[in-house]
Design an enzyme around this catalytic site. Structure first.
Site, PDB file in Angstrom:
ATOM      1  N   GLU A   1     -18.196   7.626  -0.477  1.00  0.00           N
ATOM      2  CA  GLU A   1     -18.166   8.008   0.929  1.00  0.00           C
ATOM      3  C   GLU A   1     -19.375   8.904   1.216  1.00  0.00           C
ATOM      4  OE1 GLU A   1     -15.703   7.029   3.016  1.00  0.00           O
ATOM      5  OE2 GLU A   1     -16.456   8.161   4.736  1.00  0.00           O
TER       6      GLU A   1
ATOM      7  N   ARG B   1      -5.814  -3.907  -8.877  1.00  0.00           N
ATOM      8  CA  ARG B   1      -5.657  -4.953  -9.902  1.00  0.00           C
ATOM      9  C   ARG B   1      -4.345  -4.744 -10.656  1.00  0.00           C
ATOM     10  NH1 ARG B   1      -8.876  -8.008  -7.514  1.00  0.00           N
ATOM     11  NH2 ARG B   1     -11.108  -7.736  -7.772  1.00  0.00           N
TER      12      ARG B   1
ATOM     13  N   TYR C   1      -1.876   7.783   6.139  1.00  0.00           N
ATOM     14  CA  TYR C   1      -2.635   8.932   5.617  1.00  0.00           C
ATOM     15  C   TYR C   1      -1.672   9.810   4.828  1.00  0.00           C
ATOM     16  CZ  TYR C   1      -6.496   7.464   8.460  1.00  0.00           C
ATOM     17  OH  TYR C   1      -7.529   6.729   8.987  1.00  0.00           O
TER      18      TYR C   1
ATOM     19  N   ARG D   1      -6.626   1.038   8.089  1.00  0.00           N
ATOM     20  CA  ARG D   1      -7.185   2.143   7.312  1.00  0.00           C
ATOM     21  C   ARG D   1      -6.102   2.973   6.661  1.00  0.00           C
ATOM     22  NH1 ARG D   1     -11.334   5.516   7.589  1.00  0.00           N
ATOM     23  NH2 ARG D   1     -10.022   6.387   5.967  1.00  0.00           N
TER      24      ARG D   1
ATOM     25  N   ARG E   1     -10.391   6.726   0.268  1.00  0.00           N
ATOM     26  CA  ARG E   1     -10.143   6.016   1.527  1.00  0.00           C
ATOM     27  C   ARG E   1     -10.083   4.518   1.257  1.00  0.00           C
ATOM     28  NH1 ARG E   1     -13.335  10.544   2.790  1.00  0.00           N
ATOM     29  NH2 ARG E   1     -13.046  11.439   4.860  1.00  0.00           N
TER      30      ARG E   1
ATOM     31  N   ARG F   1      -6.674  12.417  10.121  1.00  0.00           N
ATOM     32  CA  ARG F   1      -6.218  11.870  11.405  1.00  0.00           C
ATOM     33  C   ARG F   1      -4.874  12.482  11.764  1.00  0.00           C
ATOM     34  NH1 ARG F   1      -8.548   7.207  13.463  1.00  0.00           N
ATOM     35  NH2 ARG F   1      -7.306   7.794  15.266  1.00  0.00           N
TER      36      ARG F   1
ATOM     37  N   CYS G   1     -15.830  -0.806  -4.485  1.00  0.00           N
ATOM     38  CA  CYS G   1     -15.700   0.656  -4.380  1.00  0.00           C
ATOM     39  C   CYS G   1     -17.064   1.260  -4.063  1.00  0.00           C
ATOM     40  CB  CYS G   1     -15.215   1.260  -5.693  1.00  0.00           C
ATOM     41  SG  CYS G   1     -13.654   0.579  -6.259  1.00  0.00           S
TER      42      CYS G   1
END
Ligand code: DC
Length: 336
Positions: A77, A63, A106, A7, A89, A114, A74
């Site tokens: 969220e 790309r 992050y 992630r 994200r 986080r 895509c």
């Protein structure tokens, strides 16, 4: 083959195509470099953006980096009230010959998502009684990161000087003790433990006499250098909130957030008086006020790393604010 996912997240300052593509490229590149991945290792990537981003698909950045045949998609969220805005994200699926741990990345304001993974440092400075330790401890708890009270280190050194029968106001006597002094801290869920030459002194250092000694020895550059080195080493290892007098200006000049907490001397004396009363200790308000004024002068007038607000620190006067109000303000600052 072993399958894994890693992630990452970043933020943009505005919903603008160029910045979205640039920040997404930085994020992808860091994820790939940190985890030593090649494009062949990547099975697919899912991007999400918060609903305030619609100027371009972040997959375009992938790309443009040359990920021509990797399946990308895509999505938006899920919107949660008050959540971090303008956030991108990614979830990267990879297949590897050998099993190994992958590092999430992050960046920008997404470090807030986080704080336990990204290294986030918060500096809180201010005079005695401004509420630094209460605020710093609570903020660290809420964020799930560590809290380092640097004043405790100066207090431990003050204790050493007094135990050896030396004068905290005599620089030479104090400096002579430094090579044989070992100060260390243990940080964790139950709070900070302080050790002087291997012996725990966490509670012993909370007296008026030690406050006074700590304030005096804190003027000595040699003492500060020794303790600041230790503080910087600790800051390298984990996300933390550090409080003291010179954290934003000297110990962690690159902290993600710098705060200078203050309150009127009268309010700070009142808080101290109340604290002692709650502990069943009678004290004289005027004496406390004089001590506070004296400690402010010691901390602010020393020539080496004095107490002062860093130019980029946010000033918060806590005189008429509740603890919760201050914490809320800090959490808002971290998210915006
Ligand atoms: O925050 P405190 O009351 O525990 O601090 C004890 C003394 O140590 C205080 O007089 C200021 C000094 N100090 C300092 O000079 N630099 C720091 N980073 C922390 C504390």
């Amino acid at each position: 083959m072993n399958f894994f996912a890693v992630r990452g997240a970043t933020t943009v300052s505005k919903n603008e195509k160029e910045e979205i593509l640039e920040k997404t490229k930085i994020l992808l590149t860091q994820l790939i470099e940190t985890n030593k991945l090649s494009f062949q290792d990547i099975v697919s990537i899912i991007f999400t953006t918060t609903k305030d981003i619609d100027a371009v698909y972040p997959a375009v950045a992938a790309r443009e980096l040359g990920m021509k045949s990797i399946p990308l998609t895509c999505c938006q969220e899920m919107h949660v009230k008050g959540s971090l805005p303008l956030c991108i994200r990614v979830l990267i699926h990879v297949q590897l010959e050998q099993s190994r741990a992958l590092q999430p990345v992050y960046l920008e304001k997404a470090v807030m998502l986080r704080p336990d993974l990204a290294k986030l440092t918060i500096a809180i400075d201010g005079p005695a009684g401004a509420g630094k330790s209460t605020i710093a401890r609570l903020l660290a708890n809420r964020m799930g990161i560590l809290y380092l009270d640097t004043g405790a280190m100066y207090r431990a050194m003050g204790l050493k000087v007094l135990e050896k029968g030396k004068d905290p106001g005599n620089s030479k006597e104090v400096i002579d003790l430094l090579p044989d002094t070992d100060i260390s801290v243990q940080l964790g869920g139950e709070g900070q433990k302080v050790f002087l030459d291997g012996r725990e002194v966490t509670n012993e250092i909370r007296t008026g006499e030690i406050s006074d000694a700590a304030s005096k020895i804190g003027i000595i550059p040699e003492v500060r250098r020794k303790l600041v080195e230790l503080q910087r080493q600790i800051a390298k290892t984990a996300s933390l909130v550090m409080d003291g007098r010179d954290i934003g200006t000297y110990v962690m000049p690159n902290a993600a957030l710098k705060v200078f907490l203050t309150a009127s001397p009268e309010e700070r004396a009142r808080r101290r008086w109340k604290e002692l009363k709650q502990k069943g200790m009678e004290s004289d308000y005027d004496t406390i006020l004089q001590e506070i004024i004296q400690r402010d002068a010691n901390d602010s007038n020393r020539s080496f790393a004095p107490l002062r607000k860093a130019e980029d620190a946010v000033l918060i006067d806590t005189t008429d604010k509740s603890i919760e109000q201050v914490i809320q303000k800090l959490e808002n600052l971290l998210q915006n």
